[in-house]
Design an enzyme around this catalytic site. Structure first.
Site, PDB file in Angstrom:
ATOM      1  N   LYS A   1      39.520  36.002  51.523  1.00 50.65           N
ATOM      2  CA  LYS A   1      40.514  36.709  52.329  1.00 50.65           C
ATOM      3  C   LYS A   1      40.881  35.902  53.586  1.00 50.65           C
ATOM      4  CE  LYS A   1      39.061  41.267  50.589  1.00 50.65           C
ATOM      5  NZ  LYS A   1      38.666  42.666  50.958  1.00 50.65           N
TER       6      LYS A   1
ATOM      7  N   TYR B   1      47.015  46.046  46.246  1.00 45.97           N
ATOM      8  CA  TYR B   1      46.072  47.108  46.623  1.00 45.97           C
ATOM      9  C   TYR B   1      46.672  48.507  46.421  1.00 45.97           C
ATOM     10  CZ  TYR B   1      42.280  44.204  48.527  1.00 45.97           C
ATOM     11  OH  TYR B   1      41.210  43.345  48.680  1.00 45.97           O
TER      12      TYR B   1
ATOM     13  N   PHE C   1      43.185  53.573  55.501  1.00 45.25           N
ATOM     14  CA  PHE C   1      43.102  52.169  55.895  1.00 45.25           C
ATOM     15  C   PHE C   1      44.147  51.282  55.210  1.00 45.25           C
ATOM     16  CE2 PHE C   1      39.844  52.725  52.499  1.00 45.25           C
ATOM     17  CZ  PHE C   1      40.300  51.802  51.562  1.00 45.25           C
TER      18      PHE C   1
ATOM     19  N   ARG D   1      30.321  41.043  42.031  1.00 47.46           N
ATOM     20  CA  ARG D   1      30.220  42.174  42.964  1.00 47.46           C
ATOM     21  C   ARG D   1      28.855  42.165  43.661  1.00 47.46           C
ATOM     22  NH1 ARG D   1      34.789  45.166  44.061  1.00 47.46           N
ATOM     23  NH2 ARG D   1      33.431  46.959  44.421  1.00 47.46           N
TER      24      ARG D   1
ATOM     25  N   THR E   1      30.849  46.646  50.553  1.00 48.28           N
ATOM     26  CA  THR E   1      32.133  46.565  51.258  1.00 48.28           C
ATOM     27  C   THR E   1      31.925  46.442  52.769  1.00 48.28           C
ATOM     28  OG1 THR E   1      33.014  48.030  49.541  1.00 48.28           O
ATOM     29  CG2 THR E   1      34.377  47.700  51.493  1.00 48.28           C
TER      30      THR E   1
ATOM     31  N   ARG F   1      29.157  38.716  51.901  1.00 49.16           N
ATOM     32  CA  ARG F   1      29.639  39.556  52.999  1.00 49.16           C
ATOM     33  C   ARG F   1      28.606  39.653  54.126  1.00 49.16           C
ATOM     34  NH1 ARG F   1      32.693  43.971  49.153  1.00 49.16           N
ATOM     35  NH2 ARG F   1      34.806  43.115  49.360  1.00 49.16           N
TER      36      ARG F   1
ATOM     37  N   ASN G   1      36.269  41.618  55.440  1.00 44.82           N
ATOM     38  CA  ASN G   1      35.012  41.427  54.704  1.00 44.82           C
ATOM     39  C   ASN G   1      35.065  40.244  53.736  1.00 44.82           C
ATOM     40  OD1 ASN G   1      36.586  42.508  52.734  1.00 44.82           O
ATOM     41  ND2 ASN G   1      35.340  44.328  52.381  1.00 44.82           N
TER      42      ASN G   1
ATOM     43  N   HIS H   1      37.172  39.359  47.979  1.00 46.65           N
ATOM     44  CA  HIS H   1      37.512  40.406  47.009  1.00 46.65           C
ATOM     45  C   HIS H   1      36.966  40.008  45.649  1.00 46.65           C
ATOM     46  CE1 HIS H   1      39.871  43.048  44.398  1.00 46.65           C
ATOM     47  NE2 HIS H   1      40.092  41.960  43.665  1.00 46.65           N
TER      48      HIS H   1
ATOM     49  N   GLU I   1      44.582  41.707  37.565  1.00 43.73           N
ATOM     50  CA  GLU I   1      44.598  40.914  38.802  1.00 43.73           C
ATOM     51  C   GLU I   1      44.787  39.424  38.502  1.00 43.73           C
ATOM     52  OE1 GLU I   1      41.894  43.955  41.524  1.00 43.73           O
ATOM     53  OE2 GLU I   1      41.069  41.992  40.987  1.00 43.73           O
TER      54      GLU I   1
END
Ligand code: ATP
Ligand code: MG
Length: 139
Positions: free
Chosen positions: A11, A51, A59, A87, A93, A104, A114, A117, A128
């Protein structure tokens, strides 16, 4: 299960903080193979589309502003059980809740910023990947 592909995004905060190299090293060190990679900057509307599942969340505005605030690195990764393993390697998260040694926990600064993704299931991974890459670009 078996050999899977997943989509990951480093990100804007990860690119800005120059953590791209460390994060890729961690991915490659954990048996993920890079099948495609590019740096892009999303327009606000493209972040909103990516998203869209979160569009009702409070948010959503902040999230899509942040995701379109600077360049991101988008990668297709392949590996055994890649979706769930990524993950796990990302961590929770909220970085304050992320397990020690996860990406993270190491690099994220807030629940919003964070750093990474990862697709959350086989169907999302497929959608995606094709959002960012054509079949010819995934090697
Ligand atoms: P991602 O989908 O980016 O891999 P995730 O699956 O861990 O992350 P989601 O619940 O899908 O988390 O939320 C998507 C993203 O929205 C989060 O990664 C984070 O950047 C942001 N986000 C989630 N919850 C919050 C929150 N409570 N406040 C601010 N931002 C949030
Ligand atoms: Mg998610």
């Amino acid at each position: 299960m078996g050999l899977e592909r997943t989509l990951t995004i480093i990100k804007p905060d990860g690119v800005e903080q120059q953590n791209v190299g460390d994060i890729i090293k961690k991915l490659e060190g954990n048996q993920f193979r890079i099948k495609a990679v590019k740096m892009v900057r999303l327009m606000r509307q493209q972040a909103e589309k990516f998203y869209a599942v979160h569009r009702e969340r409070d948010f959503f505005n902040d999230l899509t502003r942040y995701m379109s605030s600077g360049p991101i690195l988008v990668l297709v990764l392949e590996g055994e059980n890649a979706i769930d393993r990524l993950r796990d390697l990302m961590g929770a998260t909220d970085p304050r809740k992320a397990a020690k040694g996860t990406i993270r926990q190491l690099y994220a600064t807030s629940i919003e910023k964070n750093v990474i993704h990862g697709s959350d299931g086989p169907a999302t991974a497929k959608t995606e990947i094709s959002y960012f890459f054509s079949a010819l670009e995934v090697l």
